[in-house]
Design an enzyme around this catalytic site. Structure first.
Site, PDB file in Angstrom:
ATOM      1  N   ARG A  50       0.827  -1.228   0.000  1.00 52.35           N
ATOM      2  CA  ARG A  50       0.000   0.000   0.000  1.00 52.35           C
ATOM      3  C   ARG A  50       0.849   1.261   0.000  1.00 52.35           C
ATOM      4  O   ARG A  50       0.380   2.326  -0.417  1.00 52.35           O
ATOM      5  CB  ARG A  50      -0.980   0.010   1.190  1.00 52.35           C
ATOM      6  CG  ARG A  50      -1.864   1.268   1.203  1.00 52.35           C
ATOM      7  CD  ARG A  50      -3.048   1.177   2.145  1.00 52.35           C
ATOM      8  NE  ARG A  50      -2.715   0.660   3.434  1.00 52.35           N
ATOM      9  CZ  ARG A  50      -2.067   1.333   4.388  1.00 52.35           C
ATOM     10  NH1 ARG A  50      -1.691   2.568   4.179  1.00 52.35           N
ATOM     11  NH2 ARG A  50      -1.789   0.759   5.538  1.00 52.35           N
ATOM     12  N   TYR A 104     -12.670  14.053 -19.276  1.00 44.20           N
ATOM     13  CA  TYR A 104     -13.109  12.677 -19.046  1.00 44.20           C
ATOM     14  C   TYR A 104     -14.273  12.701 -18.041  1.00 44.20           C
ATOM     15  O   TYR A 104     -14.230  13.450 -17.057  1.00 44.20           O
ATOM     16  CB  TYR A 104     -11.916  11.881 -18.494  1.00 44.20           C
ATOM     17  CG  TYR A 104     -12.268  10.468 -18.136  1.00 44.20           C
ATOM     18  CD1 TYR A 104     -12.520   9.523 -19.129  1.00 44.20           C
ATOM     19  CD2 TYR A 104     -12.376  10.074 -16.807  1.00 44.20           C
ATOM     20  CE1 TYR A 104     -12.857   8.227 -18.797  1.00 44.20           C
ATOM     21  CE2 TYR A 104     -12.713   8.768 -16.473  1.00 44.20           C
ATOM     22  CZ  TYR A 104     -12.961   7.854 -17.483  1.00 44.20           C
ATOM     23  OH  TYR A 104     -13.294   6.574 -17.144  1.00 44.20           O
ATOM     24  N   ASP A 176      -3.948  16.011 -17.845  1.00 39.49           N
ATOM     25  CA  ASP A 176      -4.207  14.593 -18.073  1.00 39.49           C
ATOM     26  C   ASP A 176      -3.693  14.296 -19.483  1.00 39.49           C
ATOM     27  O   ASP A 176      -4.259  14.754 -20.479  1.00 39.49           O
ATOM     28  CB  ASP A 176      -5.718  14.345 -17.946  1.00 39.49           C
ATOM     29  CG  ASP A 176      -6.099  12.886 -18.169  1.00 39.49           C
ATOM     30  OD1 ASP A 176      -5.361  12.165 -18.861  1.00 39.49           O
ATOM     31  OD2 ASP A 176      -7.162  12.480 -17.664  1.00 39.49           O
ATOM     32  N   LYS A 201      -5.010   2.835 -20.509  1.00 38.43           N
ATOM     33  CA  LYS A 201      -5.177   3.086 -21.942  1.00 38.43           C
ATOM     34  C   LYS A 201      -3.870   2.825 -22.682  1.00 38.43           C
ATOM     35  O   LYS A 201      -3.394   1.707 -22.685  1.00 38.43           O
ATOM     36  CB  LYS A 201      -5.694   4.524 -22.139  1.00 38.43           C
ATOM     37  CG  LYS A 201      -6.801   4.934 -21.156  1.00 38.43           C
ATOM     38  CD  LYS A 201      -8.101   4.156 -21.341  1.00 38.43           C
ATOM     39  CE  LYS A 201      -9.111   4.359 -20.212  1.00 38.43           C
ATOM     40  NZ  LYS A 201      -9.406   5.735 -19.839  1.00 38.43           N
TER      41      LYS A 201
HETATM   42  C1  LIG Z   1      -9.960   6.402 -18.810  1.00 35.12           C
HETATM   43  C2  LIG Z   1      -9.553   7.776 -18.496  1.00 35.12           C
HETATM   44  C3  LIG Z   1      -9.414   8.213 -17.174  1.00 35.12           C
HETATM   45  C4  LIG Z   1      -9.753   7.315 -16.001  1.00 35.12           C
HETATM   46  O1  LIG Z   1      -8.888   6.239 -15.937  1.00 35.12           O
HETATM   47  P1  LIG Z   1      -9.203   4.849 -15.202  1.00 35.12           P
HETATM   48  O2  LIG Z   1      -7.928   4.103 -15.369  1.00 35.12           O
HETATM   49  O3  LIG Z   1     -10.382   4.233 -15.884  1.00 35.12           O
HETATM   50  O4  LIG Z   1      -9.515   5.184 -13.784  1.00 35.12           O
HETATM   51  C5  LIG Z   1      -8.984   9.500 -16.956  1.00 35.12           C
HETATM   52  N1  LIG Z   1      -8.705  10.344 -17.970  1.00 35.12           N
HETATM   53  C6  LIG Z   1      -8.847   9.964 -19.256  1.00 35.12           C
HETATM   54  C7  LIG Z   1      -8.512  10.941 -20.333  1.00 35.12           C
HETATM   55  C8  LIG Z   1      -9.264   8.672 -19.569  1.00 35.12           C
HETATM   56  O5  LIG Z   1      -9.400   8.317 -20.839  1.00 35.12           O
END
Ligand SMILES: *Cc1c(COP(=O)(O)O)cnc(C)c1O
Length: 385
Positions: A50, A104, A176, A201
């Site tokens: 953790r 998002y 992001d 992703k």
């Molecule tokens: C999928 C996504 C998230 C969230 O990510 P998780 O791994 O599903 O928690 C945040 N920002 C963007 C741009 C995303 O495509």
């Protein structure tokens, strides 16, 4: 940082690699929750999953920092864990956040639902209209949050102005970078303070884990780590291993996806049954030229409208033979969705229309299949309309 000097193609393979464990070329999975006590005095220095400090976490931290050109990096249990912990490490009751209007969905829900309940005020900005930001600024404004490429219209804001605005006003600039990946854009090199990823992703790239990352200066990342260990969003070592494996082919995958998506965007733009295509690499897309110059590719995501509305969009998707209908993105397989029924189904229809997401909009996340096969598939789907 010896690794940050290396080119990204080399760093994805070697940065963070420890080859000390019984001669193993690949770092094994350290499937141990706890480690021998070795005289640590601070809680955070104990080794425990953790606390995100097992060998698998540390190897990934080094690699991700090298890829984004950051001092330090931390992996988290999901992209949302990275985003929520980063926001909570910077903002507390009484503070104010500026965030781009079309983020998002999970991020939008977090900042409009959970942050106000914690006493943190939020205002939305159009990331492409820098002149409109000043009037939203308050003495309590602490941070500005944008995405490198937005979903599902693939818009790129004026990122150069975001950094300038943050610097002039003493704000933490957060981005992001999930859609662009460090292969196409490295925000820290252009003045951003903190980079966030959904590693679910492109970084992992195989649609088989959920993970996140935070990259930036040592002090800021360390603050995020302190929140993370209390809130408990650490990444499991097995998922760390898979993420590290996925990262090794990041550059190869993303360059192929850039190339294929650009070809598909051009094919669609010329097709008589296509009404519009959203891809930042197409001529005529209105990306600020200073910002566009910072990107070395525009990624593997695009969206478009077929003639004939929702019914036609539905039939088109049903007729595809290679592209798989599923949400999420950034994997090796091509996926297709209608954002109105998946990523943006939480928004009321009127709000969706207002930000330009029609019910018939189709989003494609381009995989690494032969682009000729993908274009043939799209072509036969369009031919049947
Ligand atoms: C999928 C996504 C998230 C969230 O990510 P998780 O791994 O599903 O928690 C945040 N920002 C963007 C741009 C995303 O495509």
């Amino acid at each position: 940082m010896e690794n940050s000097a290396r080119r990204i193609e080399t760093a994805v393979v070697h940065a963070g690699s420890e080859r000390k464990v019984k001669g193993a070329v690949v770092l094994p999975i350290f499937q141990s929750s706890t480690y021998l006590y070795s005289g640590q005095s601070a809680y955070e220095d104990l080794k425990y999953i953790r606390l995100s400090n097992t060998p698998n976490h540390e190897a990934l931290g080094t690699k991700l920092a090298a890829l984004e050109g950051g001092e330090s990096a931390l992996v988290t249990a999901s992209g949302m864990a990275a985003i929520s912990m980063a926001l909570l490490s910077i903002l507390s009751a009484g503070d104010h956040l500026l965030i781009q209007d079309c983020t998002y969905g999970g991020t939008r829900d977090l900042v409009s639902g959970d942050l106000p309940a914690l006493g943190i005020q939020v205002d939305f900005i159009d990331p492409g209209a820098p002149d409109s930001w000043q009037e939203k600024l308050r003495p309590e404004t602490k941070a500005i949050f944008v995405e490198s490429i937005s979903n599902p219209l693939m818009q790129i804001g004026d990122l150069v102005s975001v950094v300038g605005f943050a610097t002039r006003n003493g704000l933490v600039s957060m981005i992001d970078n999930t859609f662009a990946t460090p292969v196409n854009f490295r925000p820290l090199e252009h003045g951003f303070d903190l980079v966030l990823h959904s590693c679910t992703k492109y970084l992992n790239g195989h649609s088989d884990i959920v993970a996140g990352a935070v990259v930036g200066g040592e002090a800021m990342v360390s603050n995020v780590r302190s929140r993370l260990l209390r809130f408990g969003g650490s990444l499991d070592p097995h998922a760390c291993f898979l993420l590290d494996r996925g990262l090794k082919t990041l550059v190869l995958r993303v360059r192929q996806q850039n190339e294929s998506a650009a070809q598909i965007a051009r094919f669609l733009a010329e097709h008589p049954r296509i009404v519009s295509v959203n891809y930042p690499g197409l001529p005529g897309s209105n990306v600020d030229s200073g910002t566009a110059g910072l990107f070395s590719g525009f990624g593997g995501m695009l969206s478009f409208e077929v003639a004939g509305g929702v019914e036609s969009a539905r039939r088109f998707i049903d007729g595809l033979r290679i592209a798989v209908e599923a949400p999420s993105l950034g994997g090796v397989e091509t996926l297709v969705t209608r954002p109105a029924t998946t990523s943006h189904s939480g928004l009321p229809a009127a709000e969706r229309e207002a930000i330009g997401i029609s019910d018939s909009l189709i989003r494609l996340t381009v995989g690494i299949e032969a682009v000729e096969d993908l274009i043939d598939d799209l072509n036969q789907g369009l031919g049947s309309l």
